[in-house]
Design a protein around this motif. Sequence first.
Motif, mmCIF file in Angstrom:
data_model
loop_
_atom_site.group_PDB
_atom_site.id
_atom_site.type_symbol
_atom_site.label_atom_id
_atom_site.label_comp_id
_atom_site.label_asym_id
_atom_site.label_seq_id
_atom_site.Cartn_x
_atom_site.Cartn_y
_atom_site.Cartn_z
ATOM 1 N N GLU A 181 0.825 -1.207 0.000
ATOM 2 C CA GLU A 181 0.000 0.000 0.000
ATOM 3 C C GLU A 181 0.860 1.259 0.000
ATOM 4 N N ARG A 182 1.911 1.267 0.812
ATOM 5 C CA ARG A 182 2.756 2.454 0.893
ATOM 6 C C ARG A 182 3.492 2.708 -0.422
ATOM 7 N N LEU A 183 3.982 1.644 -1.050
ATOM 8 C CA LEU A 183 4.725 1.826 -2.291
ATOM 9 C C LEU A 183 3.816 2.207 -3.450
ATOM 10 N N ARG A 184 2.561 1.761 -3.418
ATOM 11 C CA ARG A 184 1.649 2.111 -4.504
ATOM 12 C C ARG A 184 1.361 3.602 -4.548
ATOM 13 N N ARG A 185 1.613 4.298 -3.454
ATOM 14 C CA ARG A 185 1.454 5.749 -3.458
ATOM 15 C C ARG A 185 2.547 6.419 -4.290
ATOM 16 N N SER A 186 3.669 5.720 -4.475
ATOM 17 C CA SER A 186 4.808 6.295 -5.194
ATOM 18 C C SER A 186 4.818 5.945 -6.670
ATOM 19 N N PHE A 187 3.981 4.974 -7.075
ATOM 20 C CA PHE A 187 3.996 4.519 -8.463
ATOM 21 C C PHE A 187 2.581 4.494 -9.023
ATOM 22 N N ARG A 188 2.468 4.816 -10.283
ATOM 23 C CA ARG A 188 1.168 4.757 -10.956
ATOM 24 C C ARG A 188 1.055 3.481 -11.770
ATOM 25 N N CYS A 189 1.472 2.402 -11.190
ATOM 26 C CA CYS A 189 1.445 1.101 -11.857
ATOM 27 C C CYS A 189 1.336 0.021 -10.787
ATOM 28 N N PRO A 190 1.062 -1.228 -11.182
ATOM 29 C CA PRO A 190 0.970 -2.302 -10.192
ATOM 30 C C PRO A 190 2.288 -2.507 -9.453
ATOM 31 N N VAL A 191 2.200 -2.751 -8.149
ATOM 32 C CA VAL A 191 3.351 -3.062 -7.307
ATOM 33 C C VAL A 191 3.138 -4.452 -6.723
ATOM 34 N N LEU A 192 4.072 -5.358 -6.991
ATOM 35 C CA LEU A 192 3.967 -6.732 -6.524
ATOM 36 C C LEU A 192 5.029 -6.971 -5.462
ATOM 37 N N VAL A 193 4.620 -7.445 -4.284
ATOM 38 C CA VAL A 193 5.538 -7.643 -3.167
ATOM 39 C C VAL A 193 5.686 -9.138 -2.912
ATOM 40 N N GLU A 194 6.939 -9.575 -2.719
ATOM 41 C CA GLU A 194 7.227 -11.002 -2.549
ATOM 42 C C GLU A 194 8.320 -11.203 -1.510
ATOM 43 N N ASN A 195 8.340 -12.369 -0.925
ATOM 44 C CA ASN A 195 9.418 -12.772 -0.021
ATOM 45 C C ASN A 195 10.736 -12.861 -0.782
ATOM 46 N N ASP A 196 11.856 -12.516 -0.130
ATOM 47 C CA ASP A 196 13.143 -12.455 -0.823
ATOM 48 C C ASP A 196 13.611 -13.812 -1.342
ATOM 49 N N ALA A 197 13.462 -14.880 -0.538
ATOM 50 C CA ALA A 197 13.907 -16.195 -1.002
ATOM 51 C C ALA A 197 13.055 -16.685 -2.169
ATOM 52 N N ASN A 198 11.752 -16.401 -2.143
ATOM 53 C CA ASN A 198 10.889 -16.762 -3.270
ATOM 54 C C ASN A 198 11.331 -16.050 -4.537
ATOM 55 N N ALA A 199 11.621 -14.759 -4.408
ATOM 56 C CA ALA A 199 12.074 -13.989 -5.574
ATOM 57 C C ALA A 199 13.393 -14.532 -6.110
ATOM 58 N N ALA A 200 14.311 -14.885 -5.225
ATOM 59 C CA ALA A 200 15.604 -15.421 -5.661
ATOM 60 C C ALA A 200 15.423 -16.753 -6.386
ATOM 61 N N ALA A 201 14.479 -17.573 -5.926
ATOM 62 C CA ALA A 201 14.205 -18.840 -6.612
ATOM 63 C C ALA A 201 13.730 -18.583 -8.040
ATOM 64 N N VAL A 202 12.838 -17.606 -8.193
ATOM 65 C CA VAL A 202 12.354 -17.229 -9.531
ATOM 66 C C VAL A 202 13.518 -16.752 -10.401
ATOM 67 N N ALA A 203 14.418 -15.975 -9.825
ATOM 68 C CA ALA A 203 15.555 -15.440 -10.578
ATOM 69 C C ALA A 203 16.482 -16.544 -11.063
ATOM 70 N N GLU A 204 16.820 -17.479 -10.186
ATOM 71 C CA GLU A 204 17.728 -18.560 -10.579
ATOM 72 C C GLU A 204 17.093 -19.432 -11.657
ATOM 73 N N HIS A 205 15.780 -19.581 -11.623
ATOM 74 C CA HIS A 205 15.086 -20.349 -12.659
ATOM 75 C C HIS A 205 15.074 -19.598 -13.983
ATOM 76 N N TRP A 206 15.058 -18.276 -13.907
ATOM 77 C CA TRP A 206 15.007 -17.442 -15.115
ATOM 78 C C TRP A 206 16.380 -17.289 -15.756
ATOM 79 N N GLN A 207 17.392 -16.959 -14.954
ATOM 80 C CA GLN A 207 18.688 -16.606 -15.525
ATOM 81 C C GLN A 207 19.874 -17.230 -14.804
ATOM 82 N N GLY A 208 19.672 -18.077 -13.831
ATOM 83 C CA GLY A 208 20.777 -18.540 -13.009
ATOM 84 C C GLY A 208 21.033 -20.026 -13.083
ATOM 85 N N ALA A 209 21.303 -20.616 -11.933
ATOM 86 C CA ALA A 209 21.737 -22.013 -11.866
ATOM 87 C C ALA A 209 20.635 -23.012 -12.160
#
Length: 390
Positions: A181-209
């Motif tokens: 909610e707080r970050l959506r005040r700063s952006f005029r677009c969707p803001v998606l919030v995620e846990n850091d380890a979940n995000a890192a898992a997505v990253a490694e699947h996309w471009q990593g190990a």
Amino acid sequence: MGRLTGGDPSLLRRINSAVVLQALRAADSPTLTDLVQVTGLSRPTVEGVVEGLIETGLVVEAAAGEGATRRQGRPARRFRFRTEAGHLLGIEIGPHRVAALLSDLGGRVLDTAQRPVEERAPADERLERVRAVVADLLRRTGVPRDSLRAVGVAGPGIVEADGTVRLSTALPGWTGFPLGERLRRSFRCPVLVENDANAAAVAEHWQGAATGSDDIVFVLAGLSPGAGSLIGGRLHRGFGGAAGEIGALHLLGREATPEKLLSTTGEPLHPLDEAQVAAVFAAARDGDAQAREAVDRFIRRLVHDVAALVLALDPELVVIGGWAAGLAGVLEPLRRELARYCLRPPQVALSQLGEAAVATGALRLALDHVEGELFAVESTVTGRRRTAAR
């Protein structure tokens, strides 16, 4: 409510637009004939869709000679998806720093920025640091704020669907903080919030190990390790978003707290921060017996935590990130111990993205959202999303 049929003109236009746009993005400046062949749509339909996409700014006619082979006569018109038609942000909010990546609509990173932050900084101060990093990044690249199509944000803690941090022991004042909610005040677009380890898992699947594996566990191994997992290529959050919170195991009284685990003196390690832990690891590498024992305890804890997830999920691959990724010789002890505990030991690899993993995963989540908007058709009858074949 009126019944939506397969012949509904609005639905057909949306389907055709998604299919043509996907074909444009996947090809190298295709002609109308190319698009007709790829999509199976009629030429008049493809022409109409392309003209509509040009009006929206998502497609442009390619420059003469771009993607073409030399032939006699007038060259056919060619078109391309405008990856520069919008931008995405991936933001990491951590205990000691805030980092951001800016990309185009193709996921190509244009620039990065980061700033340190005090571990004990209150939530509002940490949020101001995020705004400062983003403002600096946009200013340097000349990208206007209204060009942002989506923002992905990742940090420690259990995150609700609306972006509220339900629980976080890593950041002061973060539990219950309405981050989305707080970050959506700063952006005029969707803001998606995620846990850091979940995000890192997505990253490694996309471009990593883990680019070649769809069933993975990513372990963000720090003082209180967390994990993210993908099952069949899809992020597994659990019913309440708490899947992978293996750092909570010591709260059950199973083993010593991290402060005692990494102590070389018998007294709890204070302050418990990265500098202190790095000193313990360095002493172990230099042959200090007590430091070696502390590191051994750390690895045993890590193995037990990871083994619990491996037994539950049976992943093909475990990727180790966080501090443990920098430990010399950590892979062999992990492989050896997982072979003892697990019915089918997984492959074990170190993170290829390192400290960029969390922000990269946040960027990927923003890209997923935009791709869903551009290449998906929403049925107003069922409420289910149908995505054009990729």
